[in-house]
Every structure is written in structure tokens, then in C-alpha cells.
Design an enzyme around this catalytic site. Sequence first.
Site, mmCIF file in Angstrom:
data_model
loop_
_atom_site.group_PDB
_atom_site.id
_atom_site.type_symbol
_atom_site.label_atom_id
_atom_site.label_comp_id
_atom_site.label_asym_id
_atom_site.label_seq_id
_atom_site.Cartn_x
_atom_site.Cartn_y
_atom_site.Cartn_z
ATOM 1 N N GLN A 68 0.850 -1.191 0.000
ATOM 2 C CA GLN A 68 0.000 0.000 0.000
ATOM 3 C C GLN A 68 0.888 1.244 0.000
ATOM 4 O OE1 GLN A 68 -3.447 -0.558 3.008
ATOM 5 N NE2 GLN A 68 -1.775 -1.847 3.741
ATOM 6 N N ASP A 115 6.340 4.668 -1.142
ATOM 7 C CA ASP A 115 7.683 5.198 -0.866
ATOM 8 C C ASP A 115 8.815 4.550 -1.654
ATOM 9 O OD1 ASP A 115 7.499 3.480 2.350
ATOM 10 O OD2 ASP A 115 8.136 2.699 0.395
ATOM 11 N N HIS A 175 -1.223 1.716 -4.387
ATOM 12 C CA HIS A 175 -1.589 3.128 -4.225
ATOM 13 C C HIS A 175 -0.661 4.063 -4.969
ATOM 14 C CE1 HIS A 175 -3.640 1.804 -0.235
ATOM 15 N NE2 HIS A 175 -4.402 1.582 -1.282
ATOM 16 N N CYS A 184 -3.849 15.628 -19.736
ATOM 17 C CA CYS A 184 -3.441 14.679 -20.796
ATOM 18 C C CYS A 184 -2.814 13.454 -20.137
ATOM 19 C CB CYS A 184 -2.452 15.370 -21.749
ATOM 20 S SG CYS A 184 -0.807 15.589 -21.064
HETATM 21 C C1 BV8 Z 1 -11.797 3.757 -2.988
HETATM 22 C C2 BV8 Z 1 -1.723 6.988 -1.155
HETATM 23 C C3 BV8 Z 1 -13.744 3.826 -4.312
HETATM 24 C C4 BV8 Z 1 -1.716 8.425 -0.857
HETATM 25 C C5 BV8 Z 1 -3.376 5.967 0.308
HETATM 26 C C6 BV8 Z 1 -15.761 3.690 5.119
HETATM 27 C C7 BV8 Z 1 -15.596 2.330 5.307
HETATM 28 C C8 BV8 Z 1 -14.771 1.576 4.468
HETATM 29 C C9 BV8 Z 1 -14.082 2.199 3.412
HETATM 30 C C10 BV8 Z 1 -14.264 3.550 3.247
HETATM 31 C C11 BV8 Z 1 -15.087 4.307 4.089
HETATM 32 N N1 BV8 Z 1 -15.039 5.591 3.669
HETATM 33 C C12 BV8 Z 1 -14.203 5.677 2.611
HETATM 34 C C13 BV8 Z 1 -13.758 4.440 2.327
HETATM 35 C C14 BV8 Z 1 -12.890 4.062 1.236
HETATM 36 C C15 BV8 Z 1 -11.463 4.459 1.579
HETATM 37 C C16 BV8 Z 1 -11.017 3.863 2.900
HETATM 38 O O1 BV8 Z 1 -10.755 2.676 2.976
HETATM 39 N N2 BV8 Z 1 -10.922 4.736 3.915
HETATM 40 C C17 BV8 Z 1 -10.503 4.278 5.231
HETATM 41 C C18 BV8 Z 1 -9.635 5.361 5.890
HETATM 42 C C19 BV8 Z 1 -11.745 3.968 6.048
HETATM 43 N N3 BV8 Z 1 -10.679 3.894 0.508
HETATM 44 C C20 BV8 Z 1 -10.483 4.641 -0.574
HETATM 45 O O2 BV8 Z 1 -10.854 5.792 -0.696
HETATM 46 C C21 BV8 Z 1 -9.763 3.942 -1.713
HETATM 47 N N4 BV8 Z 1 -10.534 4.151 -2.906
HETATM 48 O O3 BV8 Z 1 -12.359 3.135 -2.138
HETATM 49 O O4 BV8 Z 1 -12.371 4.174 -4.147
HETATM 50 C C22 BV8 Z 1 -14.013 4.035 -5.748
HETATM 51 C C23 BV8 Z 1 -14.146 2.928 -6.586
HETATM 52 C C24 BV8 Z 1 -14.434 3.129 -7.906
HETATM 53 C C25 BV8 Z 1 -14.580 4.420 -8.423
HETATM 54 C C26 BV8 Z 1 -14.428 5.533 -7.573
HETATM 55 C C27 BV8 Z 1 -14.143 5.359 -6.235
HETATM 56 C C28 BV8 Z 1 -8.392 4.573 -1.929
HETATM 57 C C29 BV8 Z 1 -7.527 4.287 -0.726
HETATM 58 C C30 BV8 Z 1 -6.082 4.716 -1.067
HETATM 59 C C31 BV8 Z 1 -5.756 5.978 -0.303
HETATM 60 N N5 BV8 Z 1 -4.330 6.294 -0.515
HETATM 61 N N6 BV8 Z 1 -2.097 6.267 0.065
HETATM 62 C C32 BV8 Z 1 -0.493 8.776 -0.069
HETATM 63 O O5 BV8 Z 1 0.172 7.884 0.484
HETATM 64 O O6 BV8 Z 1 -0.217 9.980 -0.026
HETATM 65 S S1 BV8 Z 1 -3.760 5.029 1.651
HETATM 66 C C33 BV8 Z 1 -2.701 5.334 2.956
HETATM 67 O O7 BV8 Z 1 -3.187 4.505 4.007
HETATM 68 C C34 BV8 Z 1 -1.269 4.879 2.729
HETATM 69 O O8 BV8 Z 1 -1.028 4.293 1.473
HETATM 70 C C35 BV8 Z 1 -1.120 3.800 3.796
HETATM 71 O O9 BV8 Z 1 -0.250 2.821 3.426
HETATM 72 C C36 BV8 Z 1 -2.508 3.302 3.781
HETATM 73 C C37 BV8 Z 1 -2.970 2.291 4.754
HETATM 74 O O10 BV8 Z 1 -2.492 2.653 5.971
HETATM 75 P P1 BV8 Z 1 -1.401 1.644 6.587
HETATM 76 O O11 BV8 Z 1 -0.384 1.330 5.521
HETATM 77 O O12 BV8 Z 1 -2.088 0.508 7.216
HETATM 78 O O13 BV8 Z 1 -0.689 2.583 7.615
HETATM 79 P P2 BV8 Z 1 -1.272 3.030 9.022
HETATM 80 O O14 BV8 Z 1 -0.537 4.271 9.409
HETATM 81 O O15 BV8 Z 1 -2.756 3.022 8.987
HETATM 82 O O16 BV8 Z 1 -0.842 1.832 10.003
HETATM 83 C C38 BV8 Z 1 0.535 1.596 10.258
HETATM 84 C C39 BV8 Z 1 0.590 0.251 10.941
HETATM 85 O O17 BV8 Z 1 1.957 -0.072 11.121
HETATM 86 C C40 BV8 Z 1 -0.049 0.284 12.324
HETATM 87 O O18 BV8 Z 1 -0.844 -0.890 12.486
HETATM 88 C C41 BV8 Z 1 1.157 0.234 13.274
HETATM 89 O O19 BV8 Z 1 0.872 -0.513 14.455
HETATM 90 C C42 BV8 Z 1 2.163 -0.518 12.440
HETATM 91 N N7 BV8 Z 1 3.563 -0.226 12.759
HETATM 92 C C43 BV8 Z 1 4.094 0.921 13.279
HETATM 93 N N8 BV8 Z 1 5.444 0.755 13.419
HETATM 94 C C44 BV8 Z 1 5.741 -0.500 12.959
HETATM 95 C C45 BV8 Z 1 4.553 -1.120 12.539
HETATM 96 N N9 BV8 Z 1 4.517 -2.360 12.039
HETATM 97 C C46 BV8 Z 1 5.691 -3.023 11.959
HETATM 98 N N10 BV8 Z 1 6.882 -2.497 12.332
HETATM 99 C C47 BV8 Z 1 6.941 -1.251 12.841
HETATM 100 N N11 BV8 Z 1 8.135 -0.731 13.217
HETATM 101 ZN ZN ZN Z 2 -0.746 17.508 -19.851
#
Ligand code: BV8
Ligand code: ZN
Length: 244
Positions: free
Chosen positions: A98, A101, A116, A127
Site C-alpha cells: 500500500q 515510498d 496506491h 493529458c
Molecule cells: C476507494 C496513497 C472507491 C496516498 C493511500 C468507510 C468504510 C470503508 C471504506 C471507506 C469508508 N469511507 C471511505 C472508504 C474508502 C477508503 C477507505 O478505505 N478509507 C478508510 C480510511 C476507512 N478507501 C479509498 O478511498 C480507496 N478508494 O475506495 O475508491 C471508488 C471505486 C471506484 C470508483 C471511484 C471510487 C483509496 C484508498 C487509497 C488511499 N491512498 N495512500 C499517499 O500515500 O499519499 S492510503 C494510505 O493509508 C497509505 O497508502 C497507507 O499505506 C494506507 C494504509 O495505511 P497503513 O499502511 O495501514 O498505515 P497506518 O498508518 O494506517 O498503520 C501503520 C501500521 O503499522 C499500524 O498498524 C502500526 O501498528 C504498524 N507499525 C508501526 N510501526 C511498525 C509497525 N509495524 C511493523 N513495524 C513497525 N516498526
Molecule cells: Zn498535460
Amino acid sequence: MIGEAVKLLLRSRSAIAFTGAGISAESGVPTFRDPNGLWRNHKPEELATPEAFKRNPELVWDFYRWRMELIRKARPNDAHLALAELERMGIIRAVITQNVDDLHREAGTENLIELHGNIFRVKCTSCNYSEDLKKSGRLEEFLKGNGVPKCPNCGSQLRPDVVWFGEPLPKEALEKAFELASKADLVLVIGTSGVVYPAAYIPYIVKERGGRVIEINPKGSGITPIADLFIPLPAGKAMRGILD
Ligand code: BV8
Ligand code: ZN
């Protein structure tokens, strides 16, 4: 626990890895939802949206230039490197990430699916112009700039080639990821809170087909309920243990 994970991995025939921001935490890249995940009192979720870009493209570009600057200084950590090694050993087939980076590619992972997008790629809002700034060697110049960069082709605004909230994931990447998951007999889930869909379906698809789920995360997540084996360790430490 680690021994158990090694046994499962060695017995698997078609294992894959599924990673989130947590795998890059030890490289110094802030995660999205951990306490330090905030940016200048904005939540990433508020900035990583088409609405935010429409309303204030300069602010969104400030956010992405800040992250690109931070991420380009980051190096793959032992967890990224271990996954690349497990791929070379033929133990895992592919990494589905996901993260935007580029650290899996830097670590040497070949079969990589970026659900992503990639923060070092930009694309035109009108374009079909797109540019990989690392490949084109224009990253430096880009980061020195400010405001909204323009398309060299048609003059429209350029945007980061990442998937924002509310945007569909790249079709071919999602299809390939679902196909791999439907054939996997094991998924190694590393560093994801499992709250973002449709990416978070990946481990569920493996589970549904009778595959095993191993999760590495210092905290519980949305995936933990279906984990056959939960390793409450940071990714680097756990993956060093698995590789040794
Ligand atoms: C879509 C790119 C539809 C940008 C990202 C309500 C319910 C369900 C779903 C939804 C809802 N409302 C909206 C939605 C849909 C939404 C969604 O899921 N929202 C969530 C927040 C509820 N999804 C979308 O919008 C997706 N698109 O659904 O489109 C559609 C379909 C057809 C036509 C039109 C529309 C798009 C989602 C993509 C968003 N873009 N990134 C950017 O990066 O700038 S997502 C973003 O979150 C990052 O990519 C990140 O990777 C991703 C997920 O988060 P995690 O990777 O899990 O990271 P997080 O910080 O959450 O957790 C870190 C974890 O690591 C923790 O558990 C922590 O304990 C652990 N950790 C910490 N340190 C360590 C560790 N683990 C191991 N070692 C360590 N040292
Ligand atoms: Zn262009």
C-alpha cells in the site's frame, strides 16, 4: 513464534507479502495513523484527496514535496531487505504494498505491486503525460520548485501519481493483486492497520481460500482477527529473526 513462522513459510508453495506504512517506520518514514503521523495539524487523509487538491493544490503539493524530501533520504530497512531475500530464495512470489515510498523496489524486490501508486511519479491532470522523477533525473529540480508544477505537454497542473482517498485503485495492479491473493497459500502481513479498502481485502482473500495469515505488527490491527500467527514485534526485528 518466529520458528513457527519459518516453518509455515518453508512449507508454503505460493506465499506472498502484503505491506503497509509500518514496514517503513524503521526507515524513518512516518506512518499514517500512528501518533506522529500528523502533518502541520492536517491529517494525511484530509490532504490525500482530490477535493483537497481542487481546493488548495499548493498546500497538497507542499505536503507531497515534504514527504518526497523525507522519503528520498530514507533507506530500505532490514524488513524490506529480508522480503527481497525471501523472493530470491523463491519463498515469496510477490510483494503487494500500500506504500508509495519506493523502498521495496530500492531493497531489490522484483515482483512488486504498488496498489496506491508511487510518490516519485507525477502525472498530468488533463493529458496522459506521466514522469518518474527518479528515472528522469528531475527530482532535485522538482523539490526546489514551489507551487503547482505544470505539464510540459499541455500546461495543465501536474499531480502526484498516487491514489487519493475516494479514487479507484489502478485496475491492473488491483486485478493482479487479487489474482495473486486468490492463489496464495500464505500471506505475510507486515505493518498495516488494515483499515484502508479495497487493499485490506488481500489477507481476507487468502484466508477465504484456506491460506494461512501471518501478521507482524507491534499492535493489533484490522487483520489480527484472521491471523493464524500474530507476531507482536517491529518489522525489522521480526524479519531478521525469520531470515536467520
Ligand atoms: C476507494 C496513497 C472507491 C496516498 C493511500 C468507510 C468504510 C470503508 C471504506 C471507506 C469508508 N469511507 C471511505 C472508504 C474508502 C477508503 C477507505 O478505505 N478509507 C478508510 C480510511 C476507512 N478507501 C479509498 O478511498 C480507496 N478508494 O475506495 O475508491 C471508488 C471505486 C471506484 C470508483 C471511484 C471510487 C483509496 C484508498 C487509497 C488511499 N491512498 N495512500 C499517499 O500515500 O499519499 S492510503 C494510505 O493509508 C497509505 O497508502 C497507507 O499505506 C494506507 C494504509 O495505511 P497503513 O499502511 O495501514 O498505515 P497506518 O498508518 O494506517 O498503520 C501503520 C501500521 O503499522 C499500524 O498498524 C502500526 O501498528 C504498524 N507499525 C508501526 N510501526 C511498525 C509497525 N509495524 C511493523 N513495524 C513497525 N516498526
Ligand atoms: Zn498535460
